[in-house]
Motif scaffolding. Structure first.
Motif, PDB file in Angstrom:
ATOM      1  N   GLU A  24       0.816  -1.205   0.000  1.00 19.28           N
ATOM      2  CA  GLU A  24       0.000   0.000   0.000  1.00 19.28           C
ATOM      3  C   GLU A  24       0.859   1.269   0.000  1.00 19.28           C
ATOM      4  O   GLU A  24       0.484   2.270  -0.624  1.00 19.28           O
ATOM      5  CB  GLU A  24      -0.935  -0.008   1.205  1.00 19.28           C
ATOM      6  CG  GLU A  24      -1.965  -1.120   1.170  1.00 19.28           C
ATOM      7  CD  GLU A  24      -3.077  -0.849   0.182  1.00 19.28           C
ATOM      8  OE1 GLU A  24      -4.136  -0.341   0.578  1.00 19.28           O
ATOM      9  OE2 GLU A  24      -2.879  -1.148  -1.019  1.00 19.28           O
ATOM     10  N   CYS A  25       1.993   1.242   0.669  1.00 19.67           N
ATOM     11  CA  CYS A  25       2.885   2.409   0.645  1.00 19.67           C
ATOM     12  C   CYS A  25       3.482   2.608  -0.746  1.00 19.67           C
ATOM     13  O   CYS A  25       3.581   3.743  -1.237  1.00 19.67           O
ATOM     14  CB  CYS A  25       3.993   2.237   1.680  1.00 19.67           C
ATOM     15  SG  CYS A  25       3.468   2.473   3.392  1.00 19.67           S
ATOM     16  N   LEU A  26       3.875   1.530  -1.391  1.00 19.84           N
ATOM     17  CA  LEU A  26       4.428   1.637  -2.742  1.00 19.84           C
ATOM     18  C   LEU A  26       3.390   2.187  -3.708  1.00 19.84           C
ATOM     19  O   LEU A  26       3.689   3.042  -4.545  1.00 19.84           O
ATOM     20  CB  LEU A  26       4.910   0.268  -3.215  1.00 19.84           C
ATOM     21  CG  LEU A  26       6.192  -0.267  -2.571  1.00 19.84           C
ATOM     22  CD1 LEU A  26       6.373  -1.737  -2.900  1.00 19.84           C
ATOM     23  CD2 LEU A  26       7.402   0.540  -3.044  1.00 19.84           C
ATOM     24  N   ARG A  27       2.177   1.714  -3.600  1.00 17.63           N
ATOM     25  CA  ARG A  27       1.121   2.201  -4.492  1.00 17.63           C
ATOM     26  C   ARG A  27       0.827   3.676  -4.264  1.00 17.63           C
ATOM     27  O   ARG A  27       0.348   4.365  -5.175  1.00 17.63           O
ATOM     28  CB  ARG A  27      -0.143   1.371  -4.281  1.00 17.63           C
ATOM     29  CG  ARG A  27      -0.052  -0.028  -4.893  1.00 17.63           C
ATOM     30  CD  ARG A  27      -1.264  -0.861  -4.542  1.00 17.63           C
ATOM     31  NE  ARG A  27      -1.296  -2.099  -5.320  1.00 17.63           N
ATOM     32  CZ  ARG A  27      -2.143  -3.107  -5.115  1.00 17.63           C
ATOM     33  NH1 ARG A  27      -3.040  -3.017  -4.124  1.00 17.63           N
ATOM     34  NH2 ARG A  27      -2.118  -4.181  -5.873  1.00 17.63           N
ATOM     35  N   ALA A  28       1.119   4.156  -3.065  1.00 13.96           N
ATOM     36  CA  ALA A  28       0.903   5.575  -2.757  1.00 13.96           C
ATOM     37  C   ALA A  28       2.100   6.442  -3.133  1.00 13.96           C
ATOM     38  O   ALA A  28       2.075   7.653  -2.915  1.00 13.96           O
ATOM     39  CB  ALA A  28       0.590   5.744  -1.273  1.00 13.96           C
ATOM     40  N   GLY A  29       3.147   5.844  -3.665  1.00 11.93           N
ATOM     41  CA  GLY A  29       4.296   6.601  -4.135  1.00 11.93           C
ATOM     42  C   GLY A  29       5.438   6.728  -3.153  1.00 11.93           C
ATOM     43  O   GLY A  29       6.393   7.477  -3.410  1.00 11.93           O
ATOM     44  N   LEU A  30       5.394   6.014  -2.034  1.00 10.60           N
ATOM     45  CA  LEU A  30       6.479   6.062  -1.062  1.00 10.60           C
ATOM     46  C   LEU A  30       7.530   5.010  -1.384  1.00 10.60           C
ATOM     47  O   LEU A  30       7.208   3.919  -1.872  1.00 10.60           O
ATOM     48  CB  LEU A  30       5.940   5.823   0.346  1.00 10.60           C
ATOM     49  CG  LEU A  30       4.913   6.823   0.876  1.00 10.60           C
ATOM     50  CD1 LEU A  30       4.381   6.378   2.233  1.00 10.60           C
ATOM     51  CD2 LEU A  30       5.510   8.224   0.971  1.00 10.60           C
ATOM     52  N   SER A  31       8.772   5.321  -1.099  1.00 15.43           N
ATOM     53  CA  SER A  31       9.842   4.321  -1.227  1.00 15.43           C
ATOM     54  C   SER A  31       9.879   3.490   0.050  1.00 15.43           C
ATOM     55  O   SER A  31       9.660   4.001   1.147  1.00 15.43           O
ATOM     56  CB  SER A  31      11.191   4.989  -1.475  1.00 15.43           C
ATOM     57  OG  SER A  31      11.541   5.848  -0.405  1.00 15.43           O
ATOM     58  N   VAL A  32      10.151   2.193  -0.117  1.00 11.85           N
ATOM     59  CA  VAL A  32      10.037   1.257   0.997  1.00 11.85           C
ATOM     60  C   VAL A  32      11.265   0.358   1.048  1.00 11.85           C
ATOM     61  O   VAL A  32      11.719  -0.169   0.024  1.00 11.85           O
ATOM     62  CB  VAL A  32       8.772   0.381   0.853  1.00 11.85           C
ATOM     63  CG1 VAL A  32       8.712  -0.666   1.968  1.00 11.85           C
ATOM     64  CG2 VAL A  32       7.522   1.232   0.853  1.00 11.85           C
ATOM     65  N   THR A  33      11.784   0.164   2.267  1.00  7.05           N
ATOM     66  CA  THR A  33      12.737  -0.904   2.552  1.00  7.05           C
ATOM     67  C   THR A  33      12.019  -1.936   3.406  1.00  7.05           C
ATOM     68  O   THR A  33      11.494  -1.601   4.476  1.00  7.05           O
ATOM     69  CB  THR A  33      13.973  -0.388   3.302  1.00  7.05           C
ATOM     70  OG1 THR A  33      14.618   0.625   2.533  1.00  7.05           O
ATOM     71  CG2 THR A  33      14.955  -1.525   3.565  1.00  7.05           C
ATOM     72  N   LEU A  34      11.956  -3.157   2.920  1.00  3.15           N
ATOM     73  CA  LEU A  34      11.298  -4.247   3.640  1.00  3.15           C
ATOM     74  C   LEU A  34      12.345  -5.282   4.011  1.00  3.15           C
ATOM     75  O   LEU A  34      12.999  -5.853   3.133  1.00  3.15           O
ATOM     76  CB  LEU A  34      10.217  -4.879   2.758  1.00  3.15           C
ATOM     77  CG  LEU A  34       9.484  -6.115   3.299  1.00  3.15           C
ATOM     78  CD1 LEU A  34       8.847  -5.831   4.649  1.00  3.15           C
ATOM     79  CD2 LEU A  34       8.434  -6.585   2.303  1.00  3.15           C
ATOM     80  N   VAL A  35      12.541  -5.490   5.308  1.00  2.00           N
ATOM     81  CA  VAL A  35      13.545  -6.448   5.763  1.00  2.00           C
ATOM     82  C   VAL A  35      12.848  -7.607   6.475  1.00  2.00           C
ATOM     83  O   VAL A  35      11.876  -7.415   7.212  1.00  2.00           O
ATOM     84  CB  VAL A  35      14.583  -5.790   6.698  1.00  2.00           C
ATOM     85  CG1 VAL A  35      15.311  -4.679   5.986  1.00  2.00           C
ATOM     86  CG2 VAL A  35      13.946  -5.265   7.968  1.00  2.00           C
ATOM     87  N   ASP A  36      13.343  -8.793   6.217  1.00  2.00           N
ATOM     88  CA  ASP A  36      12.777  -9.988   6.824  1.00  2.00           C
ATOM     89  C   ASP A  36      13.910 -10.872   7.317  1.00  2.00           C
ATOM     90  O   ASP A  36      14.946 -10.999   6.653  1.00  2.00           O
ATOM     91  CB  ASP A  36      11.921 -10.745   5.805  1.00  2.00           C
ATOM     92  CG  ASP A  36      11.161 -11.899   6.434  1.00  2.00           C
ATOM     93  OD1 ASP A  36      10.451 -11.665   7.435  1.00  2.00           O
ATOM     94  OD2 ASP A  36      11.281 -13.029   5.935  1.00  2.00           O
ATOM     95  N   ARG A  37      13.698 -11.484   8.458  1.00  2.00           N
ATOM     96  CA  ARG A  37      14.760 -12.259   9.087  1.00  2.00           C
ATOM     97  C   ARG A  37      14.930 -13.643   8.452  1.00  2.00           C
ATOM     98  O   ARG A  37      16.007 -14.237   8.520  1.00  2.00           O
ATOM     99  CB  ARG A  37      14.461 -12.402  10.580  1.00  2.00           C
ATOM    100  CG  ARG A  37      15.596 -12.958  11.389  1.00  2.00           C
ATOM    101  CD  ARG A  37      15.253 -12.921  12.872  1.00  2.00           C
ATOM    102  NE  ARG A  37      16.258 -13.597  13.671  1.00  2.00           N
ATOM    103  CZ  ARG A  37      16.167 -13.783  14.983  1.00  2.00           C
ATOM    104  NH1 ARG A  37      15.111 -13.320  15.644  1.00  2.00           N
ATOM    105  NH2 ARG A  37      17.126 -14.416  15.644  1.00  2.00           N
ATOM    106  N   ASP A  38      13.895 -14.159   7.820  1.00  2.00           N
ATOM    107  CA  ASP A  38      13.922 -15.525   7.311  1.00  2.00           C
ATOM    108  C   ASP A  38      14.498 -15.578   5.900  1.00  2.00           C
ATOM    109  O   ASP A  38      14.843 -14.564   5.302  1.00  2.00           O
ATOM    110  CB  ASP A  38      12.511 -16.116   7.341  1.00  2.00           C
ATOM    111  CG  ASP A  38      12.508 -17.594   7.697  1.00  2.00           C
ATOM    112  OD1 ASP A  38      13.510 -18.282   7.399  1.00  2.00           O
ATOM    113  OD2 ASP A  38      11.525 -18.064   8.284  1.00  2.00           O
ATOM    114  N   HIS A  39      14.579 -16.787   5.363  1.00  2.00           N
ATOM    115  CA  HIS A  39      15.071 -17.002   4.005  1.00  2.00           C
ATOM    116  C   HIS A  39      14.028 -16.551   2.989  1.00  2.00           C
ATOM    117  O   HIS A  39      12.828 -16.500   3.276  1.00  2.00           O
ATOM    118  CB  HIS A  39      15.408 -18.474   3.783  1.00  2.00           C
ATOM    119  CG  HIS A  39      16.543 -18.958   4.632  1.00  2.00           C
ATOM    120  ND1 HIS A  39      17.868 -18.834   4.255  1.00  2.00           N
ATOM    121  CD2 HIS A  39      16.554 -19.575   5.839  1.00  2.00           C
ATOM    122  CE1 HIS A  39      18.649 -19.347   5.195  1.00  2.00           C
ATOM    123  NE2 HIS A  39      17.874 -19.797   6.171  1.00  2.00           N
TER     124      HIS A  39
END
Length: 539
Positions: A24-39
């Motif tokens: 939803e943030c990307l669709r609104a034009g915001l840049s996003v860093t998404l980090v996940d601990r798993d593989h």
């Protein structure tokens, strides 16, 4: 030196709540860093493995089945069953938000993303005294949680030119970073290489799940008025360890609320191919099975029957002398009723094999029963009760189950049918008959009959334990998913979504869930955060 990465929004956690927030943030034009601990192959968190059940209110599926549901009815059920604390306003507000918006913001939104639901609405958590779901509202995603995650990942990639989305796997966020006393990002480390990262962002969204994956944390928060079993299985994940909850509380005065409320299940078995130590599978217990203690005696005086009050079932199991209980049934019951929650053990539903799914539903799931008898040492079968008692004792390493006691337990239950049911006075049979009144449950629930009925064998015994699942408490948030401080004021730049927020407000379900509220809770809290961020929360 730490590798620096900048974006408008940093999302910590790649489960369903994190995915929806990022999308939803990307669709609104915001840049996003998404980090996940798993593989990377486990991107999607527990939603990837979930059955995909959702409690939704006022849907077309309900209308087609003649179910006249409304937010007012659902809220009455929610507040009565959940026993929410009246002096804590935010869980109450989130409960109201859920029932008023689950149709449009979850059901309709998912339909727009290409998600479909089974046409049959199930009736779960009815309450022991009719105090739970007064109507069926449990919808199951066609394709399970795996299809849900796949569709959203596809949408994420379509919405994310490489310059606007930075997706990083195997990163563990160690600390929230401040500049001039204000949150400005987080510090993280790669689990495999040890490389350090400085993740700068105007807003941080915590979507790292709950605390029940850590049994140390679970035991530390276990309510003192409830028995704590000596052994539990882990149906969450070790990464859901509560560390970031405590860090946010220590550094930014975020408030952890209702940490002792949790949604566990009463019948788990060890996973035959565990992904981590203590990994368990959550059974959907057979309504027609006898639920016995370690001696092979029926637990009572009110018999344990699933589908009515899971919270009460867990408490009763925890009160037993040993940390395990037994389910005793026969092949006839197992074929129709035995099930395991999750995508892995429901491949016909997961892979959208409609004809095979219908065949197994109508004629019995021989595949699952054969798989469990082959792969799990905790699922036993024998043509006689004496032989079954011997196998139960061998597995438990004791002689607690005396054959004559097990025979007497089964005989006492079967005696209800000597007069063709005319003089039946057994609460379990009444509950089974009540469940069968709803057509969806009738498909998966046997007509009551003696366990010793001719041709129904062999007898089957399943050794089960309590299994941890969801945290009902978490970081307190307002209806914009902004984390709150002890004064009830939003902490600038800090958001919390999904299970990390107790699925909204730090405990929207109270003491009990109406079941199926967790996946929609992730979506609702994530979309609320994204709307707030779009209005300038990431500036």
């Amino acid at each position: 030196m730490a590798r620096g990465i900048e974006s408008d929004v940093l999302v910590v956690g790649g489960g369903l709540a994190g995915l929806v927030t990022a999308l939803e943030c990307l669709r609104a034009g915001l840049s996003v860093t998404l980090v996940d601990r798993d593989h990377a192959e486990r991107f999607g968190g527990l939603a990837l493995w979930a059955l995909g059940g959702m409690a939704l209110v006022g849907t077309p599926q309900q209308a087609r089945m003649g179910i006249a549901d409304t937010p007012e009815i659902a809220l009455r059920d929610w507040l009565r069953f959940g026993e929410l604390a009246q002096d804590d306003p935010w869980p109450l507000r989130w409960a109201r938000h859920y029932v008023e918006h689950s149709r449009v913001e979850v059901h309709d939104w998912l339909r727009g993303e290409g998600i479909r639901f089974l046409p049959v609405v199930n009736w779960v958590e009815r309450g022991r005294h009719g105090d739970g779901n007064s109507l069926p509202r449990y919808h199951i995603v066609w394709g399970t949680g795996r299809e849900l995650v796949r569709c959203l990942l596809r949408a994420l990639r379509q919405a994310a030119p490489r310059a606007r989305l930075q997706l990083l796997h195997r990163l563990r966020v160690r600390e929230l970073e401040l500049q001039g006393g204000r949150l400005c990002g987080a510090g993280a480390v790669h689990e495999d290489t040890g490389e350090e990262f400085s993740l700068r962002a105007g807003a941080v969204v915590l979507a790292m799940g709950g605390i029940n994956g850590s049994h140390d944390e679970l035991r530390a928060n276990w309510p003192t008025d409830r028995p704590l079993p000596a052994q539990l299985l882990n149906g969450a994940h070790p990464y859901a360890d509560g560390r970031l909850h405590h860090h946010a509380a220590d550094v930014l005065q975020a408030c952890i609320r209702h940490a002792g409320e949790m949604w566990n299940y009463a019948a788990g078995i060890p996973h035959p191919s565990p992904h981590f130590p203590g990994h368990g599978l959550s059974l959907v217990p057979c309504k027609s099975a006898l639920w016995l203690n370690h001696r092979g005696e029926r637990i009572g005086p009110e018999p344990l029957v699933t589908g009515f009050d899971t919270h009460w079932l867990c408490r009763r199991v925890a009160e037993q002398q040993r940390p395990y209980t037994w389910h005793v049934l026969n092949r006839r019951i197992a074929l129709k009723e035995l099930a395991i929650s999750g995508a892995q053990h429901n491949p016909r539903l997961r892979d959208k094999q409609w004809l095979r799914f219908a065949f197994e539903t109508l004629f019995g799931n021989r595949r699952l029963l054969a798989e469990l008898l082959r792969d799990s040492p905790h699922v036993l079968a024998d043509p006689t009760l004496d032989g079954l008692a011997a196998r139960m004792n061998e597995l438990a390493g004791s002689d607690d189950v005396r054959p004559e006691v097990l025979r007497a337990t089964v005989d006492e239950f079967d005696a209800n049918f000597l007069q063709r049911g005319a003089l039946c006075n057994d609460e379990q049979i009444r509950r089974v008959l009540h469940a069968r009144q709803w057509r969806a449950d009738r498909l998966r629930t046997c007509r009551p009959a003696p366990l010793a009925a001719c041709g129904a064998g062999p007898y089957i015994a399943i050794q089960t334990w309590l299994i941890s699942r969801k945290s009902l408490g978490g970081l307190q948030t307002d209806l914009q998913s902004r984390a709150l401080d002890p004064r009830g004021e939003p902490i600038p730049g800090l958001y919390c979504v999904g299970e990390a927020a107790g699925f909204g407000g730090g405990g929207a379900s109270g003491r009990r869930s109406l079941e199926g509220t967790f996946l929609p809770g992730c979506i609702l809290t994530a979309r609320a955060a994204a709307r707030s961020l779009t209005r300038g929360g990431a500036s």
